[in-house]
Design an enzyme around this catalytic site. Structure first.
Site, PDB file in Angstrom:
ATOM      1  NE  ARG A   1      -0.054 -11.318  -2.371  1.00 41.73           N
ATOM      2  CZ  ARG A   1       0.827 -10.358  -2.944  1.00 41.73           C
ATOM      3  NH1 ARG A   1       1.842 -11.204  -3.652  1.00 41.73           N
ATOM      4  NH2 ARG A   1       0.951  -9.138  -2.932  1.00 41.73           N
ATOM      5  CG  HIS A   2      -5.095  -8.361  -1.462  1.00 40.88           C
ATOM      6  ND1 HIS A   2      -4.471  -7.454  -2.384  1.00 40.88           N
ATOM      7  CD2 HIS A   2      -4.322  -8.669  -0.555  1.00 40.88           C
ATOM      8  CE1 HIS A   2      -3.540  -7.211  -2.003  1.00 40.88           C
ATOM      9  NE2 HIS A   2      -3.178  -7.865  -0.576  1.00 40.88           N
TER      10      HIS A   2
ATOM     11  CG  ASN B   1      -0.603  -5.095  -4.588  1.00 44.07           C
ATOM     12  OD1 ASN B   1      -1.696  -5.631  -4.467  1.00 44.07           O
ATOM     13  ND2 ASN B   1       0.257  -5.275  -3.307  1.00 44.07           N
TER      14      ASN B   1
ATOM     15  NE  ARG C   1      -3.956  -5.233   1.179  1.00 43.86           N
ATOM     16  CZ  ARG C   1      -3.994  -4.428   2.308  1.00 43.86           C
ATOM     17  NH1 ARG C   1      -4.785  -3.351   2.490  1.00 43.86           N
ATOM     18  NH2 ARG C   1      -2.991  -4.850   3.181  1.00 43.86           N
TER      19      ARG C   1
ATOM     20  CD  GLU D   1       0.701  -8.555   4.976  1.00 41.86           C
ATOM     21  OE1 GLU D   1       0.874  -9.292   5.885  1.00 41.86           O
ATOM     22  OE2 GLU D   1       1.021  -8.679   3.749  1.00 41.86           O
TER      23      GLU D   1
ATOM     24  CE1 TYR E   1       9.246  -3.754   2.777  1.00 42.70           C
ATOM     25  CE2 TYR E   1       8.506  -4.263   0.462  1.00 42.70           C
ATOM     26  CZ  TYR E   1       8.537  -4.567   1.799  1.00 42.70           C
ATOM     27  OH  TYR E   1       7.762  -5.453   2.154  1.00 42.70           O
TER      28      TYR E   1
ATOM     29  CE  LYS F   1      10.114 -10.352   4.347  1.00 44.79           C
ATOM     30  NZ  LYS F   1      10.249 -10.821   2.970  1.00 44.79           N
TER      31      LYS F   1
ATOM     32  CG  HIS G   1      -3.222  -9.402   3.624  1.00 47.44           C
ATOM     33  ND1 HIS G   1      -3.735  -8.157   3.116  1.00 47.44           N
ATOM     34  CD2 HIS G   1      -4.328  -9.559   4.600  1.00 47.44           C
ATOM     35  CE1 HIS G   1      -5.001  -7.652   3.274  1.00 47.44           C
ATOM     36  NE2 HIS G   1      -5.410  -8.592   4.350  1.00 47.44           N
TER      37      HIS G   1
END
Length: 414
Positions: free
Chosen positions: A130-131, A137, A187, A226, A237, A255, A292
Site C-alpha cells: 500500500r502507499h 488515513n 500518494r 483505488e 465512514y 460489500k 491501494h
C-alpha cells in the site's frame, strides 16, 4: 474447467456427449512439452508441491513421474491427430513458447487464448505494498488524492531501501531487472519516489545480444486507482453513516457487490483489473506494485485462490510488503513490516461496526446476495473471477455412473 489428460479421441467425444444440451461452447487446451530442461523443472515443481509426492525422495518422484509420462505417451492421441477434430475449438501449447490455435471464435475464447499465451512457467515474485500513510488515513477519510504524511514519507524511504536491496537483487546479491507499477494517484507515486532507477545491462536471447535496462522504471496505471466512492469520496465512514444511512447498511450487507452512488463496487474493480492480471501473468521479472487497499485485496485474493466473497476483507496493512510467489499448486506468501504500525484508525483496516482483523480476513464475509446468485447463474465472462468464483467440474456434475467413468487415462491420484 474439466481438468485431466483427456488424451484420447474417445475420451474427448465422451466429454462432448456429456455436455450436450447445456448450450455451452467447448474449448480444449492441450499442452505438449518436449523440452527436457523445461520438463525436469516441471517435475521438480510437482515434487515440491504436489500432494502425490509428500515425503517421497526426489529421485523416486522423478522416476515415478517419468513412468506416468511414458504411460500416457503410449495411449495419447493429440488433438486432431486422426483428422476428425478439425471442427473443434482448441489450443495446443508446445514447450510454453509455441502455440497452435484452431477454430477459435468469439470474445471469451479469444480472451482465453490471450491469457494462455501470456502464462509463464518460470516462477517469479510479486511484491505488493500500500502507499505510505496519507493525510486522509489520519482523518479516517476514504478516496481523495491526498499527500503522504511525514510518517508516510518515512515508509517511502524504507521501501526504496528495501527495493534496492531485496527486489532488485537475487539471493546471491546479483542485480536482476525489476519492474515498478503504481496507481495514477499522488500518494502511491510519492511512496515510490525514493526507489532508485540505475541503469544495468541485461542479456537478451541470442542473437539479440545485450541491452540497457532502467531498474524500477515507474509505470503509473489508472487501472490501479483505488475504488471510486462516488458521492461519498472524501468522507469518513461515520459521515457516510450519518448522511447516507441506507447506503451504509447496504454496503455492510454485501460489500462485494455494493456500488457507491456514482461510484464503483469491488466487482467493477475486478473488471478494470483484468489487464493488470494479464500483465502480471506475463511478467518474468520481479514486480513491485504500490497501490491501494481495495485494489491489492483483489490482486491478493486472485493469486491466493480465495473465494470472491473474502476479497473485500483481506488484511492489507500499511507499512508492509507482501511477497507472493505463485507456483503449480500453491502461492507462497511472506509479509515484512518495514515501519512501525499505526493505530487502526489511521490505517484504514477497520471500519465502523466491523470486528477486529484476525488473520488474512478482517471479518467473516456476508452470504451471497440475490444479485450475485442471479449473476452467477447467467454465465458471465471468464475474467470476472470474483463474479463466478473458482469452480471445478467433476463426474458428479456430469451425472456419470461410477462404473462408467473413463478414468483409464487419468489416474485418480490426479
Amino acid at each position: 474447467f474439466y481438468d485431466g489428460p483427456n488424451s484420447t479421441v474417445t475420451r474427448r467425444r465422451w466429454i462432448l456427449e456429456q455436455l450436450k444440451g447445456l448450450g455451452c461452447k467447448v474449448l480444449f487446451i492441450e499442452s505438449v512439452c518436449r523440452d527436457e530442461e523445461l520438463l525436469r523443472a516441471n517435475i521438480m515443481a510437482v515434487h515440491a508441491h504436489s500432494p502425490d509426492y509428500v515425503g517421497v525422495p526426489l529421485e523416486q518422484a522423478i522416476k515415478d513421474y517419468g513412468e506416468r509420462i511414458s504411460h500416457f505417451e503410449r495411449f495419447a492421441q493429440p488433438l486432431d491427430s486422426d483428422g476428425t477434430e478439425a471442427h473443434l475449438s482448441w489450443i495446443r501449447v508446445i514447450d510454453m513458447r509455441r502455440y497452435v490455435v484452431n477454430n477459435v471464435h468469439g470474445y471469451l475464447q479469444g480472451r482465453i487464448v490471450q491469457l494462455v499465451m501470456n502464462l509463464r512457467s518460470a516462477r517469479h515474485r510479486f511484491y505488493l505494498s500500500r502507499h505510505g500513510q496519507s493525510e486522509y488515513n489520519t482523518l479516517g477519510k476514504i478516496g481523495g488524492d491526498s499527500e503522504l504524511t511525514p510518517e508516510g514519507r518515512t515508509y517511502a524511504r524504507k521501501l526504496g531501501e528495501y527495493a534496492e536491496k531485496k527486489i532488485c537483487r537475487d539471493e546471491e546479491g546479483v542485480e536482476v531487472p525489476a519492474r515498478l507499477w503504481t496507481s495514477g494517484l499522488l500518494r502511491t507515486r510519492q511512496t515510490a519516489e525514493f526507489i532508485p532507477h540505475p541503469k544495468i545491462t541485461i542479456q537478451l536471447p541470442e542473437p539479440l545480444g545485450k541491452t540497457e535496462w532502467v531498474q524500477m522504471r515507474p509505470r503509473a496505471w489508472h487501472n490501479l486507482d483505488e475504488i471510486y466512492a462516488g458521492v461519498c469520496d472524501g468522507m469518513s465512514y461515520d459521515e457516510i453513516k450519518a448522511k447516507y444511512p441506507d447506503e451504509y447498511e447496504w454496503r455492510k450487507k454485501d460489500k462485494l457487490a455494493y456500488r457507491y452512488p456514482r461510484g464503483e463496487s469491488y466487482l467493477d474493480v475486478c473488471h478494470r483489473l483484468e489487464p493488470i492480471i494479464m500483465e502480471m501473468e506475463r511478467c518474468s521479472e520481479p514486480l513491485l506494485i504500490v497501490a491501494h487497499q481495495g485494489i491489492l485485496r483483489i490482486v491478493y485474493a486472485y493469486f491466493m485462490g480465495l473465494p470472491r466473497e473474502e476479497a473485500p476483507y483481506v488484511s492489507i496493512p500499511l507499512n508492509t510488503v507482501i511477497t507472493l510467489q505463485p507456483g503449480t499448486y500453491t502461492c507462497e506468501e511472506t509479509r515484512e513490516l518495514l515501519h512501525t504500525k499505526h493505530e487502526v484508525n489511521s490505517d484504514g483496516q477497520l471500519e465502523p461496526d466491523a470486528p477486529g482483523a484476525a488473520g488474512p480476513s478482517a471479518k467473516e464475509p456476508p452470504p451471497m446476495s440475490p444479485l450475485l446468485r442471479k449473476a452467477a447463474g447467467g454465465g458471465l465472462s471468464f475474467e470476472s473471477y470474483f463474479v463466478l468464483g473458482p469452480r471445478q467440474l467433476s463426474s458428479h456434475d456430469l451425472d456419470v455412473p461410477k462404473s462408467e467413468q473413463p478414468w483409464d487415462d487419468d489416474p485418480p491420484s490426479h
